[in-house]
Design a protein around this motif. Structure first.
Motif, PDB file in Angstrom:
ATOM      1  N   ASP A 184     -27.816  16.249  48.039  1.00 41.64           N
ATOM      2  CA  ASP A 184     -27.613  17.745  48.331  1.00 41.64           C
ATOM      3  C   ASP A 184     -26.951  18.055  49.255  1.00 41.64           C
ATOM      4  O   ASP A 184     -26.013  19.170  49.466  1.00 41.64           O
ATOM      5  CB  ASP A 184     -28.863  18.465  48.491  1.00 41.64           C
ATOM      6  CG  ASP A 184     -29.808  18.559  47.180  1.00 41.64           C
ATOM      7  OD1 ASP A 184     -29.162  18.164  46.059  1.00 41.64           O
ATOM      8  OD2 ASP A 184     -30.970  18.805  47.219  1.00 41.64           O
ATOM      9  N   THR A 185     -26.549  17.316  50.435  1.00 42.60           N
ATOM     10  CA  THR A 185     -25.929  17.407  51.614  1.00 42.60           C
ATOM     11  C   THR A 185     -24.517  17.165  51.497  1.00 42.60           C
ATOM     12  O   THR A 185     -23.509  17.598  52.413  1.00 42.60           O
ATOM     13  CB  THR A 185     -26.410  16.636  52.644  1.00 42.60           C
ATOM     14  OG1 THR A 185     -26.295  15.298  52.350  1.00 42.60           O
ATOM     15  CG2 THR A 185     -27.541  17.119  53.400  1.00 42.60           C
ATOM     16  N   ASN A 186     -23.895  16.469  50.442  1.00 41.31           N
ATOM     17  CA  ASN A 186     -22.484  16.196  50.013  1.00 41.31           C
ATOM     18  C   ASN A 186     -21.909  17.278  49.113  1.00 41.31           C
ATOM     19  O   ASN A 186     -21.533  17.241  48.146  1.00 41.31           O
ATOM     20  CB  ASN A 186     -22.541  14.906  49.183  1.00 41.31           C
ATOM     21  CG  ASN A 186     -21.026  14.174  49.275  1.00 41.31           C
ATOM     22  OD1 ASN A 186     -20.119  14.781  49.303  1.00 41.31           O
ATOM     23  ND2 ASN A 186     -21.174  13.071  48.853  1.00 41.31           N
ATOM     24  N   ILE A 187     -21.656  18.280  50.249  1.00 39.98           N
ATOM     25  CA  ILE A 187     -21.246  19.581  49.599  1.00 39.98           C
ATOM     26  C   ILE A 187     -19.572  19.556  49.006  1.00 39.98           C
ATOM     27  O   ILE A 187     -19.421  19.896  47.960  1.00 39.98           O
ATOM     28  CB  ILE A 187     -21.095  20.642  50.475  1.00 39.98           C
ATOM     29  CG1 ILE A 187     -22.305  20.984  51.293  1.00 39.98           C
ATOM     30  CG2 ILE A 187     -20.452  21.810  50.209  1.00 39.98           C
ATOM     31  CD1 ILE A 187     -23.494  21.274  50.366  1.00 39.98           C
ATOM     32  N   ALA A 188     -18.918  18.349  49.610  1.00 41.34           N
ATOM     33  CA  ALA A 188     -17.492  18.487  48.779  1.00 41.34           C
ATOM     34  C   ALA A 188     -17.490  18.020  47.482  1.00 41.34           C
ATOM     35  O   ALA A 188     -16.726  18.572  46.780  1.00 41.34           O
ATOM     36  CB  ALA A 188     -16.697  17.364  49.680  1.00 41.34           C
ATOM     37  N   ILE A 189     -18.303  16.824  47.369  1.00 42.23           N
ATOM     38  CA  ILE A 189     -18.285  16.341  45.690  1.00 42.23           C
ATOM     39  C   ILE A 189     -18.990  17.119  44.881  1.00 42.23           C
ATOM     40  O   ILE A 189     -18.747  17.233  43.851  1.00 42.23           O
ATOM     41  CB  ILE A 189     -18.925  14.938  46.082  1.00 42.23           C
ATOM     42  CG1 ILE A 189     -18.797  13.858  44.781  1.00 42.23           C
ATOM     43  CG2 ILE A 189     -20.468  14.731  46.292  1.00 42.23           C
ATOM     44  CD1 ILE A 189     -17.362  14.053  44.239  1.00 42.23           C
ATOM     45  N   ILE A 190     -20.162  17.842  45.433  1.00 39.36           N
ATOM     46  CA  ILE A 190     -20.879  18.876  44.572  1.00 39.36           C
ATOM     47  C   ILE A 190     -19.929  20.023  43.945  1.00 39.36           C
ATOM     48  O   ILE A 190     -19.932  20.413  42.646  1.00 39.36           O
ATOM     49  CB  ILE A 190     -21.969  19.346  45.342  1.00 39.36           C
ATOM     50  CG1 ILE A 190     -23.040  18.511  45.462  1.00 39.36           C
ATOM     51  CG2 ILE A 190     -22.601  20.593  44.551  1.00 39.36           C
ATOM     52  CD1 ILE A 190     -24.266  18.698  46.302  1.00 39.36           C
ATOM     53  N   LYS A 191     -19.116  20.437  44.982  1.00 40.08           N
ATOM     54  CA  LYS A 191     -17.969  21.632  44.472  1.00 40.08           C
ATOM     55  C   LYS A 191     -17.014  20.961  43.468  1.00 40.08           C
ATOM     56  O   LYS A 191     -16.576  21.595  42.454  1.00 40.08           O
ATOM     57  CB  LYS A 191     -17.338  21.955  45.568  1.00 40.08           C
ATOM     58  CG  LYS A 191     -18.238  22.812  46.560  1.00 40.08           C
ATOM     59  CD  LYS A 191     -17.294  23.596  47.857  1.00 40.08           C
ATOM     60  CE  LYS A 191     -18.111  24.364  48.544  1.00 40.08           C
ATOM     61  NZ  LYS A 191     -17.533  24.965  49.800  1.00 40.08           N
ATOM     62  N   ILE A 192     -16.607  19.778  43.686  1.00 40.14           N
ATOM     63  CA  ILE A 192     -15.788  18.850  42.750  1.00 40.14           C
ATOM     64  C   ILE A 192     -16.381  18.947  41.451  1.00 40.14           C
ATOM     65  O   ILE A 192     -15.662  19.306  40.267  1.00 40.14           O
ATOM     66  CB  ILE A 192     -15.154  17.710  43.279  1.00 40.14           C
ATOM     67  CG1 ILE A 192     -14.294  18.091  44.583  1.00 40.14           C
ATOM     68  CG2 ILE A 192     -14.311  16.933  42.151  1.00 40.14           C
ATOM     69  CD1 ILE A 192     -13.762  16.674  45.247  1.00 40.14           C
ATOM     70  N   LEU A 193     -17.713  18.371  41.441  1.00 45.16           N
ATOM     71  CA  LEU A 193     -18.402  18.167  40.055  1.00 45.16           C
ATOM     72  C   LEU A 193     -18.478  19.401  39.355  1.00 45.16           C
ATOM     73  O   LEU A 193     -18.311  19.470  38.150  1.00 45.16           O
ATOM     74  CB  LEU A 193     -19.660  17.377  40.549  1.00 45.16           C
ATOM     75  CG  LEU A 193     -19.476  16.094  40.874  1.00 45.16           C
ATOM     76  CD1 LEU A 193     -20.870  15.457  41.248  1.00 45.16           C
ATOM     77  CD2 LEU A 193     -18.774  15.039  39.734  1.00 45.16           C
TER      78      LEU A 193
END
Length: 308
Positions: free
Chosen positions: A151-160
């Motif tokens: 949940d802390t990996n904001i960059a990849i979450i936004k890309i997904l």
């Protein structure tokens, strides 16, 4: 700042000998720096050179080394030829494509991404994801899954989220990360509908092509896939312009067009989710239509402000 030209170099076969040694050292350093942060990757210790190469590349066994070296000497460039390049300013990032599982589920792939920390916040990660989604089907993969996203990996979450991945599952308290007193959750994300780099749901485009030409899209299709296309042909219809319909509703196969339709309808009167669903369902169809509506509704500033 602004636009800049990018060159993508596919490394196939994916062996480390085709990469300059200084570039490998640079990439290893970047990846180890991400490990040290302790909030996006599961590793506790930095990788050695051998561990990094084994993770990112698929080197052959030692028995093949002598023959491969001869081939490289005759066709490749000396390592020193490229080692003068300042990779920290020239290399934007790297990604690999590997099976997520083995055997009966080896048609599902996953990937690892690494963006040069000095060139972040310039949409490089989105560019790499776009190219990953372009190449994965060409390599024979049918589905994409990322099984461990903190949940802390904001960059990849936004890309997904940008590329319309769906959360397939959530595992609470599954990541013990630096700087967090309590374990954080992880999600498993995937694309349920195979989507190409232009945002087209592939199964609808294949069906449309089959119905237009009365020929199978690929000569080497399996008997099961051919049977599925023949069965779907009787559920769907084509209009005079070749557009696909299901029970009188136009099938919207492009995920970006889907969102635009929902946005246009919502901006008319800022209806609630159920009302929008009823209005759009009269004329259009696509899988997970309600999820698209929920997404657009959650992004509407006017609706969010009125509910505070």
């Amino acid at each position: 700042e602004g636009e800049f030209d990018v060159t993508l170099y596919p490394i196939y076969p994916a062996q480390s000998k085709y990469i300059p040694s200084r570039l490998i050292n640079f990439l290893k350093h970047e990846y180890n720096q991400e490990i040290l942060k302790g909030i996006t990757l599961p590793y506790l210790k930095q990788m050695t050179n051998k561990e990094f190469i084994n993770f990112w590349f698929k080197d052959k066994d030692d028995d093949d080394e002598e023959e491969e070296e001869k081939e490289l000497d005759s066709n490749g460039m000396p390592d020193s030829y490229l080692n003068h390049i300042k990779w920290e300013s020239q290399c934007l990032g790297i990604f690999n494509i590997v099976p997520c599982y083995e055997g009966r589920s080896s048609h599902i792939c996953t990937a690892s991404f690494l963006v040069n920390e000095g060139i972040r916040n310039k949409l490089v990660g989105s560019f790499l994801m776009e190219k990953f989604l372009y190449w994965a089907p060409k390599l024979g993969y049918a589905m994409v899954q990322f099984p461990l996203i903190y949940d802390t990996n904001i960059a990849i979450i936004k890309i997904l989220d940008k590329f319309h991945f769906q959360i397939l599952g959530k595992l609470p308290n599954s990541g013990v990360l630096l700087g967090y007193s309590e374990p954080v959750s992880t999600t498993t994300d995937g694309q349920v509908d195979d989507v190409d780099s232009n945002g087209e749901i592939i199964r609808f485009k294949l069906l449309q092509r089959f119905m237009l030409t009365n020929k199978y899209p690929f000569p080497n299709m399996s008997r099961a896939d051919k049977a599925r296309l023949r069965a779907l042909r009787y559920r769907y219809q084509l209009d005079g312009e070749g557009r696909l319909y299901l029970k009188g509703r136009e099938v919207i196969s492009n995920i970006f067009e889907q969102k635009n339709i929902v946005r246009e309808v919502h901006n008319l009167k800022h209806w609630q989710v159920n009302k929008m669903n009823r209005v759009i369902c009269k004329d259009y169809y696509w899988p997970s239509l309600r999820k698209t509506i929920l997404k657009v509704f959650s992004e509407c500033k006017i609706c969010n402000d009125s509910h505070r």
